[in-house]
Design a protein around this motif. Structure first.
Motif: not given
Length: 139
Positions: A64, A48-49, A59-60
């Motif tokens: 990303s 995740r970010s 979530r990424l």
């Protein structure tokens, strides 16, 4: 550790990948357990970010991941344009081939569907192994 991957770029079927505990500072199992503990994630996406305040978000995305790879490659002093998120998969495949892993074992881990695709990485990994030119070092 078993990892369930619910979505990939080629299909939406669930599949499970095994990840091995390595007993060193680079152990993916240990790092994952620490991340789960610190992040307090109990459900949903694992990767995740994190915002600038340290808050864990959604979530990424695939973009990303690519940006993260490029950022750290750049910090190593390498040309980030030579790398992408796919470099992780191809690097594992090539390194596994160098260490003598079979094509089938590599395919099981990476999710490659055909030997033709994984064979490119195997050939790259074996390029210098048992190379006839290695006799020159004995002259």
């Amino acid at each position: 550790m078993d990892v369930r991957v619910r979505e990939t770029k080629t299909k939406n079927d669930d599949f499970i990948k095994g990840v091995v505990y390595t007993y060193n500072e680079f152990c993916p199992v240990k790092a994952t357990k620490e991340w789960i503990k610190i992040s307090k994630i109990t459900t949903g996406a694992l990767f995740r970010s994190i915002d600038r305040h340290g808050n864990i978000k959604e979530r990424l995305s695939d973009k990303s991941v690519a940006l993260i790879i490029k950022k750290y490659i750049g910090e190593l002093g390498l040309d980030a344009s030579d790398f992408a998120a796919h470099s992780l998969r191809s690097g594992l495949s090539t390194s596994a081939a160098m260490m003598g892993m079979t094509e089938i074992a590599i395919m099981k881990q990476t999710g490659h569907k055909t030997r033709e695709m994984v064979d490119r990485y195997v050939q790259a990994g074996l390029r210098y192994k048992n190379n006839a030119s290695s006799i020159l070092k004995n002259l």
